[in-house]
Design an enzyme around this catalytic site. Structure first.
Site, PDB file in Angstrom:
ATOM      1  N   GLY A  72      39.311  26.710   4.189  1.00 12.53           N
ATOM      2  CA  GLY A  72      40.453  26.497   3.305  1.00 12.53           C
ATOM      3  C   GLY A  72      41.784  26.646   4.014  1.00 12.53           C
ATOM      4  O   GLY A  72      41.897  27.348   5.030  1.00 12.53           O
ATOM      5  N   GLY A 119      34.817  27.691   3.686  1.00 13.68           N
ATOM      6  CA  GLY A 119      34.682  26.541   2.810  1.00 13.68           C
ATOM      7  C   GLY A 119      34.334  25.272   3.542  1.00 13.68           C
ATOM      8  O   GLY A 119      33.707  24.370   2.979  1.00 13.68           O
ATOM      9  N   GLU A 142      35.524  35.588   5.472  1.00  8.31           N
ATOM     10  CA  GLU A 142      36.511  35.815   4.399  1.00  8.31           C
ATOM     11  C   GLU A 142      36.736  37.288   4.080  1.00  8.31           C
ATOM     12  O   GLU A 142      37.862  37.701   3.770  1.00  8.31           O
ATOM     13  CB  GLU A 142      36.072  35.073   3.127  1.00  8.31           C
ATOM     14  CG  GLU A 142      36.094  33.557   3.247  1.00  8.31           C
ATOM     15  CD  GLU A 142      34.804  32.984   3.799  1.00  8.31           C
ATOM     16  OE1 GLU A 142      34.651  31.747   3.763  1.00  8.31           O
ATOM     17  OE2 GLU A 142      33.946  33.755   4.280  1.00  8.31           O
ATOM     18  N   ASP A 150      32.861  32.518  -0.454  1.00  4.51           N
ATOM     19  CA  ASP A 150      33.050  31.629  -1.599  1.00  4.51           C
ATOM     20  C   ASP A 150      32.372  30.286  -1.371  1.00  4.51           C
ATOM     21  O   ASP A 150      31.547  30.142  -0.472  1.00  4.51           O
ATOM     22  CB  ASP A 150      34.547  31.453  -1.891  1.00  4.51           C
ATOM     23  CG  ASP A 150      35.298  30.801  -0.729  1.00  4.51           C
ATOM     24  OD1 ASP A 150      34.804  30.853   0.413  1.00  4.51           O
ATOM     25  OD2 ASP A 150      36.387  30.234  -0.958  1.00  4.51           O
TER      26      ASP A 150
END
Length: 371
Positions: A72, A119, A142, A150
């Site tokens: 991300g 991601g 993360e 995630d």
């Protein structure tokens, strides 16, 4: 929406149609193909369009430059930190995209030449075929910046053998291409120099038949053997330590193992673990443990709640401090709040897991055939 710095003339995702083959190229090579709101929108557009297109049979996805995708766009989140729910749209779309990829009706092949993290790896692991190379690097780091695993990874990592999922999620440890295949996070290992030729062959194959695609990839793929010092050869220690009930107990157990002869590899991992956000670690461990008992849809709904609550600083602003230290000021000296595990209240952790009201939940079908 949060502000994101994207050249309006830049094609951040390139979609190509070649007879029955469709190709997606993540095209932000100078930014390691990080995923912005524009990237999410274009990916969703192409995948939805091609799933309905009877002419489209085989979908290839790759990254321009030396990365597949580094995950991300952290700066986008950081710049939206002072505006309430500035990123809710891109977060919602990304989780829906993750569900769509997992349940896609046509054959997908990820050609993963380099970095595939967070991601970004959610565009690799769920594919029917994911091809990695000696330059591929995977990680889910993360928790170290005050976030959580995630994009479906609380589900995917939790279903790995033993407690490897907890290890990868909490430490952010990297896996190479060979390790990804052995762990079951990729399907085939192909030497980097052969990847362009494989892509040409898949295009010329011009069909989405899974057996034909698999046979073509296997013409190029190599049988993998783990290096002697691979983390996957440390299964006994990982399962012993990362099966413990709490982050604190995991660290204590890991410290005991670190003191034993031959376990010098643990020292740097332990150091990184202790430098990570205490709040991020606690959220991540619980999320992985819950993911082991959840369906994909349940895990994605949970992760959506966690993402929004973390971005809203419901219990801590660690995620913005982590991003600041890593990508904004780059001082690698985050000041966590609270600074130690003992001060992270379990009741506060409960708050970020609480369901939203029905109208604010992520709407993904409970059953694949209801999509």
């Amino acid at each position: 929406m949060a502000k994101e710095v994207v050249n309006p003339d830049e094609l951040v995702v390139v979609g190509e149609e070649l007879d029955h083959v469709r190709i997606i190229t993540l095209n932000r090579p100078r930014h390691l193909n990080v995923i912005s709101s524009k990237v999410v929108s274009l990916l969703a557009k192409y995948l939805e369009q091609w799933e309905r297109d009877e002419q489209a049979q085989l979908i290839l996805i790759k990254g321009a430059g030396r990365a597949f995708s580094a995950g991300g766009d952290l700066k986008m989140f950081y710049e939206g930190r002072k505006s309430k729910d500035s990123c809710v749209e891109v977060v919602y779309r990304m989780y829906w995209l993750c569900y769509h990829i997992h349940t896609y009706k046509k054959t997908q092949v990820a050609l993963v030449q380099g970095i595939s993290m967070g991601g970004g790896a959610s565009l690799m692991v769920p594919m029917k075929f994911s091809v990695v190379t000696e330059k591929t690097v995977f990680a889910t780091p993360e928790a170290s910046i005050g976030f959580h695993v995630d994009c479906g990874f609380s589900y995917m990592l939790s279903h790995l053998p033993g407690h490897l999922g907890e290890y990868l999620a909490l430490t952010g440890a990297r896996l190479n291409g060979k390790e990804l295949v052995v762990a079951g996070l990729a399907t085939h290992f192909v030497p980097l120099e052969q990847l362009p030729e494989l892509e040409k062959r898949l295009i010329s194959l011009n069909v989405g038949d899974e057996n034909a695609v698999k046979a073509t990839i296997e013409e190029f793929s190599l049988h993998v053997q783990l290096d002697e010092d691979s983390i996957l050869n440390k299964k006994q220690i990982i399962d012993e330590c990362f099966s413990k009930d709490s982050v604190a107990d995991i660290i204590k157990s890991f410290e005991v193992e670190a003191s034993k002869e031959g376990n010098e590899w643990i020292g740097p991992v332990l150091k990184g673990l202790k430098r990570s956000s205490p709040t991020g670690l606690k959220i991540t461990l619980r999320s992985i443990r819950e993911g082991r008992k959840q369906t994909l849809a349940e895990s994605l709904k949970k992760e959506f709640r966690l993402t929004m609550n973390i971005l809203r600083t419901t219990i801590s602003a660690d995620v913005y401090e982590g991003i600041r230290a890593l990508t904004i000021d780059k001082d690698n000296a985050p000041k966590w709040d609270p600074p130690i595990l003992d001060q992270v209240d379990d009741e506060k952790i409960d708050l970020v897991f609480q369901p939203f009201t029905e109208d604010l939940e992520l709407k993904v079908p409970a059953q694949e055939d209801c999509r």
